[in-house]
Design a protein around this motif. Structure first.
Motif, PDB file in Angstrom:
ATOM      1  N   MET A 118       0.825  -1.221   0.000  1.00 29.57           N
ATOM      2  CA  MET A 118       0.000   0.000   0.000  1.00 29.57           C
ATOM      3  C   MET A 118       0.856   1.268   0.000  1.00 29.57           C
ATOM      4  SD  MET A 118      -3.147  -0.212  -0.471  1.00 29.57           S
ATOM      5  CE  MET A 118      -3.800   1.378   0.082  1.00 29.57           C
ATOM      6  N   LEU A 119       1.907   1.209   0.818  1.00 29.30           N
ATOM      7  CA  LEU A 119       2.790   2.376   0.909  1.00 29.30           C
ATOM      8  C   LEU A 119       3.435   2.637  -0.457  1.00 29.30           C
ATOM      9  CD1 LEU A 119       3.927   4.453   2.938  1.00 29.30           C
ATOM     10  CD2 LEU A 119       5.929   2.985   3.153  1.00 29.30           C
ATOM     11  N   ALA A 120       3.874   1.534  -1.102  1.00 31.08           N
ATOM     12  CA  ALA A 120       4.528   1.674  -2.404  1.00 31.08           C
ATOM     13  C   ALA A 120       3.579   2.322  -3.409  1.00 31.08           C
ATOM     14  CB  ALA A 120       4.977   0.301  -2.899  1.00 31.08           C
ATOM     15  N   GLU A 121       2.330   1.858  -3.375  1.00 29.66           N
ATOM     16  CA  GLU A 121       1.361   2.396  -4.323  1.00 29.66           C
ATOM     17  C   GLU A 121       1.089   3.875  -4.062  1.00 29.66           C
ATOM     18  OE1 GLU A 121      -3.170   1.653  -5.811  1.00 29.66           O
ATOM     19  OE2 GLU A 121      -2.167  -0.016  -4.792  1.00 29.66           O
ATOM     20  N   HIS A 122       0.994   4.194  -2.769  1.00 29.36           N
ATOM     21  CA  HIS A 122       0.790   5.590  -2.381  1.00 29.36           C
ATOM     22  C   HIS A 122       1.941   6.470  -2.893  1.00 29.36           C
ATOM     23  CE1 HIS A 122      -0.092   9.131   0.014  1.00 29.36           C
ATOM     24  NE2 HIS A 122       1.192   9.121   0.359  1.00 29.36           N
ATOM     25  N   THR A 123       3.194   5.985  -2.678  1.00 28.37           N
ATOM     26  CA  THR A 123       4.376   6.724  -3.109  1.00 28.37           C
ATOM     27  C   THR A 123       4.353   6.925  -4.620  1.00 28.37           C
ATOM     28  OG1 THR A 123       5.595   5.706  -1.318  1.00 28.37           O
ATOM     29  CG2 THR A 123       6.905   6.744  -3.038  1.00 28.37           C
ATOM     30  N   TYR A 124       3.946   5.856  -5.315  1.00 33.82           N
ATOM     31  CA  TYR A 124       3.914   5.921  -6.766  1.00 33.82           C
ATOM     32  C   TYR A 124       2.910   6.967  -7.240  1.00 33.82           C
ATOM     33  CZ  TYR A 124       4.385   4.364 -11.527  1.00 33.82           C
ATOM     34  OH  TYR A 124       4.634   4.332 -12.869  1.00 33.82           O
ATOM     35  N   LYS A 125       1.731   6.959  -6.586  1.00 35.94           N
ATOM     36  CA  LYS A 125       0.698   7.928  -6.962  1.00 35.94           C
ATOM     37  C   LYS A 125       1.153   9.359  -6.677  1.00 35.94           C
ATOM     38  CE  LYS A 125      -3.600   5.340  -6.921  1.00 35.94           C
ATOM     39  NZ  LYS A 125      -4.599   4.760  -6.010  1.00 35.94           N
ATOM     40  N   GLN A 126       1.853   9.522  -5.553  1.00 38.70           N
ATOM     41  CA  GLN A 126       2.358  10.842  -5.200  1.00 38.70           C
ATOM     42  C   GLN A 126       3.368  11.313  -6.241  1.00 38.70           C
ATOM     43  OE1 GLN A 126       1.103  12.799  -2.791  1.00 38.70           O
ATOM     44  NE2 GLN A 126       2.374  14.306  -3.828  1.00 38.70           N
ATOM     45  N   PHE A 127       4.232  10.359  -6.683  1.00 36.23           N
ATOM     46  CA  PHE A 127       5.210  10.686  -7.720  1.00 36.23           C
ATOM     47  C   PHE A 127       4.512  11.136  -8.996  1.00 36.23           C
ATOM     48  CE2 PHE A 127       7.516   9.349 -11.509  1.00 36.23           C
ATOM     49  CZ  PHE A 127       8.635  10.138 -11.382  1.00 36.23           C
ATOM     50  N   ASP A 128       3.488  10.391  -9.409  1.00 35.43           N
ATOM     51  CA  ASP A 128       2.733  10.752 -10.611  1.00 35.43           C
ATOM     52  C   ASP A 128       2.128  12.151 -10.484  1.00 35.43           C
ATOM     53  OD1 ASP A 128       3.261   8.520 -11.992  1.00 35.43           O
ATOM     54  OD2 ASP A 128       1.255   7.632 -11.860  1.00 35.43           O
ATOM     55  N   ALA A 129       1.593  12.441  -9.311  1.00 33.55           N
ATOM     56  CA  ALA A 129       0.971  13.753  -9.086  1.00 33.55           C
ATOM     57  C   ALA A 129       2.024  14.859  -9.172  1.00 33.55           C
ATOM     58  CB  ALA A 129       0.266  13.774  -7.727  1.00 33.55           C
ATOM     59  N   ASP A 130       3.194  14.615  -8.548  1.00 30.66           N
ATOM     60  CA  ASP A 130       4.282  15.608  -8.590  1.00 30.66           C
ATOM     61  C   ASP A 130       4.729  15.857 -10.024  1.00 30.66           C
ATOM     62  OD1 ASP A 130       4.227  15.605  -5.877  1.00 30.66           O
ATOM     63  OD2 ASP A 130       6.163  14.598  -5.591  1.00 30.66           O
ATOM     64  N   LEU A 131       4.898  14.760 -10.764  1.00 26.63           N
ATOM     65  CA  LEU A 131       5.367  14.852 -12.145  1.00 26.63           C
ATOM     66  C   LEU A 131       4.337  15.592 -12.991  1.00 26.63           C
ATOM     67  CD1 LEU A 131       7.820  13.893 -13.777  1.00 26.63           C
ATOM     68  CD2 LEU A 131       6.550  11.838 -14.383  1.00 26.63           C
ATOM     69  N   GLU A 132       3.060  15.267 -12.769  1.00 24.81           N
ATOM     70  CA  GLU A 132       1.991  15.918 -13.537  1.00 24.81           C
ATOM     71  C   GLU A 132       1.977  17.421 -13.251  1.00 24.81           C
ATOM     72  OE1 GLU A 132       0.171  16.284 -16.399  1.00 24.81           O
ATOM     73  OE2 GLU A 132       0.737  14.203 -16.084  1.00 24.81           O
ATOM     74  N   ALA A 133       2.195  17.792 -12.000  1.00 33.23           N
ATOM     75  CA  ALA A 133       2.185  19.213 -11.619  1.00 33.23           C
ATOM     76  C   ALA A 133       3.315  19.959 -12.313  1.00 33.23           C
ATOM     77  CB  ALA A 133       2.306  19.338 -10.099  1.00 33.23           C
ATOM     78  N   VAL A 134       4.502  19.358 -12.350  1.00 32.00           N
ATOM     79  CA  VAL A 134       5.632  20.067 -12.947  1.00 32.00           C
ATOM     80  C   VAL A 134       5.497  20.091 -14.475  1.00 32.00           C
ATOM     81  CG1 VAL A 134       7.341  18.195 -13.139  1.00 32.00           C
ATOM     82  CG2 VAL A 134       8.105  20.507 -12.621  1.00 32.00           C
ATOM     83  N   ARG A 135       4.922  19.027 -15.046  1.00 27.22           N
ATOM     84  CA  ARG A 135       4.651  19.021 -16.495  1.00 27.22           C
ATOM     85  C   ARG A 135       3.662  20.136 -16.860  1.00 27.22           C
ATOM     86  NH1 ARG A 135       4.314  15.143 -20.328  1.00 27.22           N
ATOM     87  NH2 ARG A 135       2.068  15.336 -20.342  1.00 27.22           N
TER      88      ARG A 135
END
Lengths: 233, 233
Positions: B1-18
């Motif tokens: 669960m933690l891994a998935e959460h981290t992954y989603k957070q990464f996607d959100a961060d990347l999307e924001a900077v894009r």
């Protein structure tokens, strides 16, 4: 033990890429020196050498950039190590562009001297300006090598002097053009040579700004000289 | 669960900077459009607006660069995610420099029109060249947004056309200078405006090359058009 091994491997990788940046910096400084020497000594062979050597500059850029990406992917650096890697990625891009400016200067020499033997005025001014730009480049590379941001305000001041020299020489070239409109094309080409020297100064200043970021963790790309001096105190 | 959460957070961060890069790209495209419109319409107020807006471009560069460093430090991306972050870091540097070129064009308009009402020849040629460079910028930003490298060969071809336009307009300006040496200073300033447009094309081409690296993992900065086309097949 594994952690220590990894850490030592990271240090070795970082040291290797730092050494390569300094090698690239030395080559680029050499390229600029030779381009100016060829221009002023009307030495077409030396200018051709500069043009031929650009492929080495480009090769070092690509290799260093790949090495940096590898280090980030494998070693996952943070804090000051990450800042150093990002500084290297930006520095090599500016070094590569300084190499391109050296090639522009060399191309002018080849093109002009192949046409006819000419006397170009303002060589002493151009030499003075080029020496300033080369000094800026050497200072920025030294700052990078010593991980020391203290020279950045000086480099920024020297860039202002280089810009003033550009405007001074440009005014003189315009006077020549007015006196002898048949030579306008030559003087315009020479003006772009002087512009190339001015841009070498800009790139050198960029590098010294990246070093401030590397050492202090502050982005000073768009700050005034006064603000920069405060950051360095 | 933690891994998935981290992954989603990464996607959100990347999307924001894009999203922020695309916002910056839109602003810079706007700046270039306005700078050209101000030049051709002799609109000093619009040129002043371009100069004033540059601080926003610079702010977006600094903020995006910091966001990218944060993402690398916290999320430790590898492979294509890392390539995207590094592409963003390089792209925003070129966008910021396109912004600087727009300011140079705007400064010419302010300086020239404050002196006297002048008729500048070759406006239609300059407009044509600027439209090409703006089209290159839009194509490169679209390629980045769609993570699609297929337009890179076209952008490289358009850059050749922009370079040819530069040389064509430069020759015409030299003819004007010869005919009326009193206006040499004005035409030299105008030549640097045309040079600024040419450089906007260069920066747009850089961005499309970074997109090739992002999508294909290959550095094509120093390859020929033929090699580039093979990479894209």
């Amino acid at each position: 033990m594994l952690a220590e091994h990894t850490y030592k491997q990271f240090d070795a990788d970082l040291e290797a890429v730092r050494a390569r940046v300094l090698e690239m910096g030395g080559l680029v400084e050499d390229q600029v020196n030779k381009a100016i020497e060829a221009l002023i000594g009307q030495n077409t062979a030396l200018a051709e050498e500069v043009i031929a050597n650009d492929v080495q500059v480009n090769g070092l850029e690509v290799a260093s950039d790949e090495a940096c990406t590898q280090i980030i992917a494998l070693r996952q650096p943070t804090a000051s190590d990450l800042r150093m890697i990002l500084t290297i990625i930006k520095t090599i891009a500016d070094l590569e562009r300084i190499g391109d400016e050296a090639v522009k200067i060399a191309r002018f020499t080849v093109k002009t001297l192949n046409n006819d033997r000419i006397t170009i005025p303002r060589y002493s001014e151009i030499k003075y300006m080029a020496d300033l730009a080369i000094k800026m480049l050497r200072t920025s590379l030294d700052s990078f090598a010593r991980v020391d941001a203290s020279a950045a305000a000086n480099v920024a001041r020297q860039d202002m002097e280089v810009d003033e020299e550009f405007h001074l020489i440009a005014r003189h070239l315009i006077t020549y053009m007015m006196e002898d409109p048949r030579n306008i094309t030559l003087f315009i080409d020479l003006m772009f040579v002087v512009k190339a020297i001015e841009r070498i100064g800009d790139h050198a200043e960029n590098i010294s700004e990246y070093v401030v970021y590397m050492v202090k963790g502050k982005n000073v790309r768009h700050t005034s000289l006064e603000q920069l001096e405060r950051e360095l105190e």
